[in-house]
Design a protein around this motif. Structure first.
Motif, short mmCIF file in Angstrom:
data_model
loop_
_atom_site.label_atom_id
_atom_site.label_comp_id
_atom_site.label_asym_id
_atom_site.label_seq_id
_atom_site.Cartn_x
_atom_site.Cartn_y
_atom_site.Cartn_z
N TYR A 1 -19.39 7.02 7.81
CA TYR A 1 -20.02 5.98 8.62
C TYR A 1 -20.28 4.84 7.66
O TYR A 1 -20.04 4.97 6.44
N ASP B 1 0.84 -1.20 0.00
CA ASP B 1 0.00 0.00 0.00
C ASP B 1 0.87 1.24 0.00
O ASP B 1 1.86 1.33 0.73
N ARG C 1 -9.59 5.06 1.73
CA ARG C 1 -10.60 6.11 1.88
C ARG C 1 -11.30 6.07 3.24
O ARG C 1 -12.19 6.87 3.50
C1 LIG Z 1 -15.18 11.68 1.04
C2 LIG Z 1 -15.73 10.28 1.06
C3 LIG Z 1 -16.86 10.00 1.84
C4 LIG Z 1 -17.36 8.69 1.88
N1 LIG Z 1 -18.42 8.44 2.70
C5 LIG Z 1 -18.84 7.16 2.84
C6 LIG Z 1 -19.83 6.85 3.79
O1 LIG Z 1 -20.29 7.71 4.55
N2 LIG Z 1 -20.25 5.56 3.89
C7 LIG Z 1 -19.72 4.56 3.11
O2 LIG Z 1 -20.12 3.39 3.25
N3 LIG Z 1 -18.75 4.84 2.21
C8 LIG Z 1 -18.30 6.11 2.06
N4 LIG Z 1 -17.30 6.39 1.17
C9 LIG Z 1 -16.80 5.32 0.31
C10 LIG Z 1 -15.82 4.39 1.06
O3 LIG Z 1 -14.79 5.15 1.63
C11 LIG Z 1 -15.24 3.41 0.03
O4 LIG Z 1 -16.32 2.73 -0.58
C12 LIG Z 1 -14.28 2.37 0.60
O5 LIG Z 1 -13.48 2.89 1.63
C13 LIG Z 1 -13.43 1.87 -0.57
O6 LIG Z 1 -12.52 0.88 -0.15
P1 LIG Z 1 -11.55 0.22 -1.26
O7 LIG Z 1 -10.73 -0.80 -0.55
O8 LIG Z 1 -12.37 -0.25 -2.42
O9 LIG Z 1 -10.62 1.38 -1.82
P2 LIG Z 1 -9.63 2.39 -1.08
O10 LIG Z 1 -10.10 2.69 0.29
O11 LIG Z 1 -9.45 3.53 -2.02
O12 LIG Z 1 -8.26 1.58 -0.94
C14 LIG Z 1 -7.31 1.52 -1.97
C15 LIG Z 1 -5.93 1.49 -1.35
O13 LIG Z 1 -4.99 1.30 -2.42
C16 LIG Z 1 -3.83 2.09 -2.18
N5 LIG Z 1 -3.21 2.28 -3.49
C17 LIG Z 1 -3.69 2.93 -4.58
N6 LIG Z 1 -2.83 2.81 -5.63
C18 LIG Z 1 -1.79 2.06 -5.18
C19 LIG Z 1 -0.58 1.59 -5.80
N7 LIG Z 1 -0.29 1.84 -7.07
N8 LIG Z 1 0.27 0.86 -5.04
C20 LIG Z 1 -0.01 0.58 -3.73
N9 LIG Z 1 -1.14 1.01 -3.11
C21 LIG Z 1 -2.01 1.72 -3.83
C22 LIG Z 1 -4.35 3.34 -1.49
O14 LIG Z 1 -3.34 3.91 -0.68
C23 LIG Z 1 -5.52 2.77 -0.65
O15 LIG Z 1 -5.08 2.47 0.67
C24 LIG Z 1 -16.76 7.67 1.11
C25 LIG Z 1 -15.63 7.96 0.34
C26 LIG Z 1 -15.11 9.25 0.33
C27 LIG Z 1 -13.87 9.54 -0.48
#
Ligand SMILES: Cc1cc2nc3c(=O)[nH]c(=O)nc-3n(C[C@H](O)[C@H](O)[C@H](O)COP(=O)(O)OP(=O)(O)OC[C@H]3O[C@@H](n4cnc5c(N)ncnc54)[C@H](O)[C@@H]3O)c2cc1C
Length: 333
Positions: A59, A34, A42
């Motif tokens: 949340y 990561d 996020r």
């Molecule tokens: C402002 C905001 C408000 C939100 N509010 C809500 C809410 O209230 N309720 C809800 O359920 N959801 C909410 N969401 C959505 C929620 O945050 C996401 O659906 C969820 O966290 C996504 O998880 P993920 O693992 O798919 O992606 P991410 O959390 O984006 O994880 C991807 C990871 O990959 C890493 N990464 C990226 N590229 C590379 C690379 N090339 N090499 C190594 N590491 C890399 C990043 O550092 C990150 O840690 C919100 C999102 C945002 C931005």
């Protein structure tokens, strides 16, 4: 079984952590890479001299029975609790209060507590940004931002936002491309000198939907999260459209404009601002839900797969489901 023994996961957000945990529990060897300083993506939280702020996910909801088991366990550990319970809604110029129709949860004291707990016992290489992945013979080799090579993986799971995944995979995964677009989100944190006065008829609120603001969609009072106290610390989220149109704007100016927009829709004068700042999420949420798919993408012949909220819907629970469903499918393969 040997075919899928050594697995690399790129991304330690909720999806990557869910996939890695399920695979590790099934006896596979998993390494996560990561680019951030901590896991969570996020769901990460910001701690600065003015306190703790959640600037990403605010949340989450729990509907999937398997996710519910994980969250019940985390509640017992004290890293998750119900929040917000007292919500406000600004609609048609009126402020109304209500309890949420479906329970909502936060990490304790911030969202990152949940991903920290899920990351425990996993092998995570933090501050390692994967810049390319290459098939060498029957295994994969990953290269990071410092040119270091990480070799010998039977399978690679890419668990990062779709546009970043498309960029990483454009030379190796044509069968899985193209991937959907994602909208951005500006998030502003504000530390006020004093406690906010309440709108007439509302005793207190923890989170508020700002439905009639042309710029803002949400406000949260971070000090009301379970495990936190003291100091009025607000998070403001801008809507997709405004964020996309101001993607390259100056963060200081964005913070000023978002606080001014909050001032305009809040019915009582705001206290003086002690400190403020803005964070841009370039890839915040998928533009369209894609619930009809399996919830992940996989090319078994290549030993490559993709998961993330964008495979289902832009929510924490959807990210967990995507990672978990992918891991179950790989264990069956
Ligand atoms: C402002 C905001 C408000 C939100 N509010 C809500 C809410 O209230 N309720 C809800 O359920 N959801 C909410 N969401 C959505 C929620 O945050 C996401 O659906 C969820 O966290 C996504 O998880 P993920 O693992 O798919 O992606 P991410 O959390 O984006 O994880 C991807 C990871 O990959 C890493 N990464 C990226 N590229 C590379 C690379 N090339 N090499 C190594 N590491 C890399 C990043 O550092 C990150 O840690 C919100 C999102 C945002 C931005």
């Amino acid at each position: 079984m040997d075919f899928l023994h050594n697995i690399a996961v790129v991304g330690a957000g909720m999806a990557g952590l869910a996939a890695a945990r399920a695979l590790q529990q099934a006896g596979r060897s998993v390494q996560i890479f990561d680019k951030g300083r901590r896991p969570g993506g996020r769901m990460s939280s910001r701690c600065n001299a003015h306190g703790l702020f959640d600037l990403g996910a605010q949340y989450f909801t729990v509907r999937d029975p398997d996710f519910a088991k994980v969250i019940t366990h985390c509640e017992k550990l004290g890293v998750v609790a119900r929040w917000p319970d007292l919500m406000a809604c600004h609609v048609d110029g009126q402020w109304q209060s209500r309890h949420p129709e479906h329970p909502r949860y936060s990490g304790v004291p911030s969202m990152a507590a949940l991903t920290d707990a899920l990351a425990e016992s996993l092998e995570i290489h933090q501050q390692v940004r994967i810049t390319s992945i290459t098939r060498t013979g029957s295994t994969w080799r990953l290269e990071d931002q410092n040119g270091r090579l990480w070799s010998g993986f039977d399978h690679v799971i890419v668990a990062i936002p779709a546009p970043q995944a498309a960029q990483l995979l454009h030379e190796v995964a044509t069968s899985l491309l193209p991937l959907p677009g994602m909208s951005s989100c500006w998030s502003t944190w504000v530390r006020f000198e004093d406690t906010l006065a309440m709108p007439e008829g509302i005793d207190t609120w923890q989170g508020a939907f700002l439905k009639t603001s042309p710029m803002l969609r949400w406000a949260a009072r971070n000090q009301t999260r379970p495990g936190q106290h003291g100091g009025e610390r607000i998070t403001l989220l801008a809507n997709d459209d405004w964020s996309d149109r101001h993607l390259e704007a100056d963060p200081d100016q964005v913070a000023d404009e978002m606080i001014e927009a909050f001032r305009q829709c809040y019915p009582v004068p705001l206290p003086a601002v002690k400190a403020q700042g803005a964070h841009r999420w370039r890839y915040a949420q998928p533009r369209r839900p894609t619930e009809h798919t399996a919830g992940y993408l996989v090319d078994m012949s290549k030993g490559l797969s993709l998961c993330g909220d964008w495979c289902i819907d832009g929510r924490v629970e959807a990210a967990w489901q995507s990672g978990n469903r992918l891991a179950q499918a790989l264990c069956r393969a």
